[in-house]
Scaffold this active site. Structure first.
Site, PDB file in Angstrom:
ATOM      1  N   LYS A  34       0.843  -1.199   0.000  1.00  0.00           N
ATOM      2  CA  LYS A  34       0.000   0.000   0.000  1.00  0.00           C
ATOM      3  C   LYS A  34       0.880   1.251   0.000  1.00  0.00           C
ATOM      4  O   LYS A  34       2.101   1.149   0.212  1.00  0.00           O
ATOM      5  CB  LYS A  34      -0.927  -0.024   1.220  1.00  0.00           C
ATOM      6  N   ARG A 131     -10.377   2.233  14.531  1.00  0.00           N
ATOM      7  CA  ARG A 131     -10.191   2.934  13.264  1.00  0.00           C
ATOM      8  C   ARG A 131     -11.190   2.409  12.253  1.00  0.00           C
ATOM      9  O   ARG A 131     -12.044   3.119  11.777  1.00  0.00           O
ATOM     10  CB  ARG A 131      -8.736   2.707  12.802  1.00  0.00           C
ATOM     11  N   TYR A 275      18.821  29.729   3.056  1.00  0.00           N
ATOM     12  CA  TYR A 275      17.783  30.605   3.598  1.00  0.00           C
ATOM     13  C   TYR A 275      18.024  30.941   5.067  1.00  0.00           C
ATOM     14  O   TYR A 275      18.351  30.060   5.868  1.00  0.00           O
ATOM     15  CB  TYR A 275      16.401  29.948   3.451  1.00  0.00           C
ATOM     16  N   MET A 328      13.790  23.802  -1.370  1.00  0.00           N
ATOM     17  CA  MET A 328      12.758  23.023  -2.067  1.00  0.00           C
ATOM     18  C   MET A 328      13.372  21.920  -2.934  1.00  0.00           C
ATOM     19  O   MET A 328      12.969  20.763  -2.864  1.00  0.00           O
ATOM     20  CB  MET A 328      11.905  23.959  -2.926  1.00  0.00           C
TER      21      MET A 328
HETATM   22  C1  LIG Z   1      -0.254  -1.099   6.950  1.00  0.00           C
HETATM   23  C2  LIG Z   1      -0.887  -2.280   7.561  1.00  0.00           C
HETATM   24  C3  LIG Z   1      -0.134  -3.450   7.787  1.00  0.00           C
HETATM   25  C4  LIG Z   1       1.350  -3.528   7.559  1.00  0.00           C
HETATM   26  O1  LIG Z   1       2.008  -2.977   8.657  1.00  0.00           O
HETATM   27  P1  LIG Z   1       3.599  -3.028   8.833  1.00  0.00           P
HETATM   28  O2  LIG Z   1       3.804  -2.503  10.190  1.00  0.00           O
HETATM   29  O3  LIG Z   1       4.161  -2.137   7.776  1.00  0.00           O
HETATM   30  O4  LIG Z   1       4.019  -4.436   8.652  1.00  0.00           O
HETATM   31  C5  LIG Z   1      -0.810  -4.553   8.264  1.00  0.00           C
HETATM   32  N1  LIG Z   1      -2.135  -4.525   8.513  1.00  0.00           N
HETATM   33  C6  LIG Z   1      -2.881  -3.414   8.311  1.00  0.00           C
HETATM   34  C7  LIG Z   1      -4.333  -3.456   8.605  1.00  0.00           C
HETATM   35  C8  LIG Z   1      -2.289  -2.256   7.853  1.00  0.00           C
HETATM   36  O5  LIG Z   1      -3.025  -1.158   7.666  1.00  0.00           O
END
Ligand SMILES: *Cc1c(COP(=O)(O)O)cnc(C)c1O
Length: 378
Positions: A34, A131, A275, A328
């Site tokens: 992700k 969450r 800067y 930047m």
């Molecule tokens: C991002 C995520 C993971 C992975 O977590 P890591 O700490 O990067 O291994 C696993 N489960 C859920 C639900 C997540 O959102």
């Protein structure tokens, strides 16, 4: 591009193998890609991971899932793709078209997917993360009934720990107790999901959690699964508490962020850099200009004053300290003691010698945010 990322397919593959070994060969490893594979490039990492044996990938959203699906197809590869961070009605067509597996936790989700019976989903249960996820008890019972009525298939049931890097956390203990109750509830509803999962990288790193999940999964006749992200890329949170991390010592960072030196110049004593002139040369110095800055994701907290040193890059294998404010698109580093440096030389902005953990310590954040913060254009 004068600053860029290089990925080590060998290290990504080796990290996946280490994770698979530590998790146990009976456990399915879902490779979390992700957030553009934590800044590494989801479409680049997905084929490497699948060739290395990953059968499941986790993405943020349907859009990212579709892009990963196309990248895999172009390489003649296939894998299951879990959408981890929610979806909306507008995503349902893509979910169907690209055979993505959504995570569901609400009656709305079931209603939106009801037009596509037999869609396999993973059901998230909230045991304390607060969450996303359905609440155990009557809400879970109702959702299980609705899933069945809509003809959707609960291929997996899972939860997410909020403090898995803390050994002996009472919160993790509570979450585990609640998840055991969830398994009993799922059993009572007559469901046998293929997968049961709870652990992220830290939960796997921490020896307590993994054995617990395997026992629970076998009670349900399901495969244990772990969802690892950060560890794939070679990083780990420090485990708080007495136990020895199992994964961390075996992982290797996958990403190297590099920049070519644009130019080199001399400073006289009294000259200032950047800067607000927060750094003043106290002697004659040689400095190199790098074409990388906060627009690329190089955190401004790595800037340095005379009183407070900041970050550094690696040049010719040694540290070159950042001087003054990071701009930047530009950063100045001290090469007084590396006299052979010249325009065109390669600097390591993040990699061996200056890790995402080093950046995170200086920016008072976690390696996750540093890696995800590298701009996709890099
Ligand atoms: C991002 C995520 C993971 C992975 O977590 P890591 O700490 O990067 O291994 C696993 N489960 C859920 C639900 C997540 O959102």
């Amino acid at each position: 591009m004068n600053n860029w990322i290089e990925l080590s397919a060998e290290r990504l593959t080796a990290n996946l193998r280490v994770i698979q070994t530590v998790a146990g060969l009976d456990t399915t490893v879902l490779a979390v890609i992700k957030a553009n594979a934590y800044g590494h490039g989801a479409e680049d990492c997905a084929p490497i991971l699948v060739r290395a044996g990953a059968t499941w990938l986790g993405v943020t959203c349907a859009n990212e899932g579709a892009r990963v699906r196309l990248a895999l197809a172009a390489a003649g590869l296939t894998a299951e793709i879990l959408i981890m961070s929610g979806f909306l009605p507008a995503d349902v067509a893509a979910i169907h078209q690209h055979s993505l597996t959504p995570v569901v936790w609400s009656q709305e989700h079931v209603a939106w997917l009801a037009g596509y019976p037999a869609t396999r989903v993973h059901l998230e249960v909230d045991t304390g993360m607060g969450r996303q996820g359905v609440t155990p008890g009557p809400e879970l019972d109702a959702l299980l009934a609705e899933l069945a009525a809509a003809g959707l298939v609960a291929d997996g049931i899972f939860t997410h720990f909020c403090s898995s890097e803390v050994t002996g956390s009472p919160l993790t203990h509570l979450q585990q107790q609640r998840f055991s109750g969830v398994v009993a509830q799922v059993q009572a509803a007559g469901l046998c999901p293929t997968y049961l999962h709870a652990a992220n990288s830290s939960a796997l790193d921490n020896p307590e959690a993994a054995a617990w999940l395997a026992r629970l999964a076998s009670r349900l006749g399901a495969h244990p699964m772990v969802r690892t992200g950060l560890s794939l890329y070679g990083y780990a949170l420090p485990i708080e508490g007495a136990v020895t991390a199992r994964l961390r010592p075996l992982l290797q960072p996958v990403l190297t962020w590099k920049a070519h030196v644009l130019s080199v110049r001399s400073l006289a004593a009294g000259d200032t850099v950047g800067y607000n002139a927060i750094f003043t040369a106290e002697r004659e110095m040689r400095v190199a200009l790098l074409p990388v800055g906060y627009a690329d994701g190089l955190r401004r907290e790595l800037s340095a004053t005379n009183a407070k040193p900041g970050g550094w890059v690696m040049l010719h294998g040694v540290r070159a300290a950042i001087l003054g404010r990071i701009s930047m698109n530009l950063t100045v580093v001290d090469v007084t003691d590396i006299p052979s440096v010249q325009a065109g030389d390669e600097a390591i902005v993040l990699g061996d010698g200056i890790t995402a953990d080093d950046h995170a310590a200086l920016a008072r954040t976690i390696s996750y945010e540093i890696l995800c913060g590298i701009h996709p254009c890099v």
